[in-house]
Enzyme design. Structure first.
Site, mmCIF file in Angstrom:
data_model
loop_
_atom_site.group_PDB
_atom_site.id
_atom_site.type_symbol
_atom_site.label_atom_id
_atom_site.label_comp_id
_atom_site.label_asym_id
_atom_site.label_seq_id
_atom_site.Cartn_x
_atom_site.Cartn_y
_atom_site.Cartn_z
ATOM 1 N N LYS A 20 -10.357 -10.825 3.850
ATOM 2 C CA LYS A 20 -9.951 -10.502 5.243
ATOM 3 C C LYS A 20 -11.141 -9.003 5.464
ATOM 4 O O LYS A 20 -11.710 -8.913 6.722
ATOM 5 C CB LYS A 20 -8.829 -10.342 5.480
ATOM 6 C CG LYS A 20 -7.854 -11.466 5.249
ATOM 7 C CD LYS A 20 -6.439 -11.374 5.731
ATOM 8 C CE LYS A 20 -5.792 -10.260 4.793
ATOM 9 N NZ LYS A 20 -5.358 -10.776 3.384
ATOM 10 N N ARG B 97 2.201 -9.890 9.294
ATOM 11 C CA ARG B 97 2.519 -10.399 7.961
ATOM 12 C C ARG B 97 3.884 -10.966 7.998
ATOM 13 O O ARG B 97 4.254 -11.588 7.126
ATOM 14 C CB ARG B 97 2.631 -9.079 7.081
ATOM 15 C CG ARG B 97 1.170 -9.109 6.073
ATOM 16 C CD ARG B 97 1.487 -8.084 5.042
ATOM 17 N NE ARG B 97 0.735 -7.857 4.072
ATOM 18 C CZ ARG B 97 -0.338 -7.558 3.955
ATOM 19 N NH1 ARG B 97 -1.228 -6.926 5.171
ATOM 20 N NH2 ARG B 97 -1.072 -7.223 2.815
ATOM 21 N N ARG C 29 -7.606 0.530 -6.475
ATOM 22 C CA ARG C 29 -6.368 0.641 -5.821
ATOM 23 C C ARG C 29 -4.882 0.443 -6.787
ATOM 24 O O ARG C 29 -5.377 -0.437 -7.533
ATOM 25 C CB ARG C 29 -5.778 -0.323 -4.631
ATOM 26 C CG ARG C 29 -6.430 0.198 -3.227
ATOM 27 C CD ARG C 29 -6.379 -0.894 -2.029
ATOM 28 N NE ARG C 29 -5.519 -1.643 -2.176
ATOM 29 C CZ ARG C 29 -5.260 -2.541 -1.046
ATOM 30 N NH1 ARG C 29 -6.101 -2.912 -0.118
ATOM 31 N NH2 ARG C 29 -4.033 -3.216 -1.033
HETATM 32 P P1 ADP Z 1 -3.951 -6.837 0.714
HETATM 33 O O1 ADP Z 1 -4.315 -7.652 1.959
HETATM 34 O O2 ADP Z 1 -5.246 -6.775 -0.221
HETATM 35 O O3 ADP Z 1 -2.535 -7.109 -0.109
HETATM 36 P P2 ADP Z 1 -3.404 -4.398 2.460
HETATM 37 O O4 ADP Z 1 -4.298 -3.245 2.360
HETATM 38 O O5 ADP Z 1 -3.554 -5.285 3.791
HETATM 39 O O6 ADP Z 1 -3.897 -5.367 1.246
HETATM 40 O O7 ADP Z 1 -2.037 -4.079 2.315
HETATM 41 C C1 ADP Z 1 -1.774 -3.309 1.244
HETATM 42 C C2 ADP Z 1 -0.086 -3.120 1.398
HETATM 43 O O8 ADP Z 1 0.082 -2.490 2.494
HETATM 44 C C3 ADP Z 1 0.607 -4.542 1.380
HETATM 45 O O9 ADP Z 1 1.054 -4.818 -0.132
HETATM 46 C C4 ADP Z 1 2.018 -3.887 1.890
HETATM 47 O O10 ADP Z 1 2.742 -3.155 1.155
HETATM 48 C C5 ADP Z 1 1.621 -3.022 3.060
HETATM 49 N N1 ADP Z 1 1.328 -3.516 4.312
HETATM 50 C C6 ADP Z 1 0.118 -3.657 4.832
HETATM 51 N N2 ADP Z 1 -0.069 -4.430 6.229
HETATM 52 C C7 ADP Z 1 1.537 -4.661 6.157
HETATM 53 C C8 ADP Z 1 2.271 -5.143 7.233
HETATM 54 N N3 ADP Z 1 1.655 -5.674 8.497
HETATM 55 N N4 ADP Z 1 3.449 -5.283 7.292
HETATM 56 C C9 ADP Z 1 4.428 -4.678 6.176
HETATM 57 N N5 ADP Z 1 3.393 -4.160 5.337
HETATM 58 C C10 ADP Z 1 2.127 -3.967 5.060
#
Ligand code: ADP
Ligand code: ZN
Length: 226
Positions: free
Chosen positions: A13, A89, A161
């Site tokens: 994404k 999410r 990360r």
């Molecule tokens: P990836 O898609 O690689 O898991 P992201 O950078 O989108 O990584 O998200 C990393 C972390 O940030 C998630 O595991 C969660 O803990 C938090 N997070 C990101 N977006 C959301 C969201 N929309 N709702 C709740 N937690 C979120």
């Protein structure tokens, strides 16, 4: 173009969003990036977020939705179009997003579901390196930086990360299956779901997306009789 990118962590994404942003200038809204920014501040909320992200758990809908709502209602670039990455999410977030977008009069065109298999996810995330400064994404095998450990775009140091390790990745996939997968049905019911394979190179996924959009607008023109 007004879209939401859906799919498991590692579906590509962020890479697709970066490419579309580079080519079109539309707003890229990554809640993961926004939360990592908050984490850099040692505020109480920043520390709270940090503890959840470290475990691979979701941050509360209230916190995330508040960040998104602020961005959507304050960024003048939104008029050009937008791309959500990592949000919504949960079904609650999807409902809140519809409400926020209706309020600003910029409803979603569609939600793009990037289907990806688990082996691909693991190898992508475990080999992922991110720029500390500009967020550019690299991969040790698939997209190595010209100089090891250094960003091609801005010359800053790259890092891995802390949630990109096998145990936490498995946890994130589990959370995805339970909390995020139901959103697929939410958008399907609205007739807004589109599917694409996320198993390809980013440029190829991008080409597939462009093809899909062109075919749809052709079909729409035909059915409207022009
Ligand atoms: P990836 O898609 O690689 O898991 P992201 O950078 O989108 O990584 O998200 C990393 C972390 O940030 C998630 O595991 C969660 O803990 C938090 N997070 C990101 N977006 C959301 C969201 N929309 N709702 C709740 N937690 C979120
Ligand atoms: Zn950089």
């Amino acid at each position: 173009m007004r879209i939401v990118l859906l799919g498991p962590p590692g579906a590509g994404k962020g890479s697709l969003a970066a490419l579309i942003k580079e080519r079109t200038g539309i707003v890229h809204i990554s809640t993961g990036d926004m939360l990592r920014e908050e984490m850099k501040k040692s505020s109480q909320i920043g520390l709270q977020i940090k503890a959840l992200v470290a475990k691979g758990a979701l941050v509360s809908d209230e916190i995330v939705t508040r960040l998104v709502e602020y961005k959507v209602t304050h960024d003048p670039q939104m008029a050009k179009g937008y791309l959500f990455d990592g949000f919504p999410r949960t079904t609650q977030q999807a409902q809140d997003l519809d409400r926020i977008l209706a309020k600003v009069g910029k409803p979603l065109d569609f939600a793009l579901f990037m289907e990806t298999n688990v082996e691909m996810i693991l190898s992508r995330l475990m080999g992922r390196w991110v720029c500390r400064q500009c967020g550019a994404l690299f991969h040790i095998k698939n997209r190595p930086p010209k100089k090891p450990g250094v960003c091609d775009v801005c010359g800053t140091e790259l890092y891995q990360r802390s949630d990109d390790n096998k145990g936490i990745i498995r946890k994130r996939i589990q959370v995805y299956e339970i909390s995020t997968k139901p959103i697929i049905d939410y958008y399907e019911a609205q007739g807004k779901l589109r599917r694409i394979s996320g198993d390809k190179e980013t440029v190829d996924v991008h080409d597939d997306l462009v093809k899909m959009i062109n075919e749809e607008s052709y079909q729409n023109q035909k059915s409207s009789g022009s």
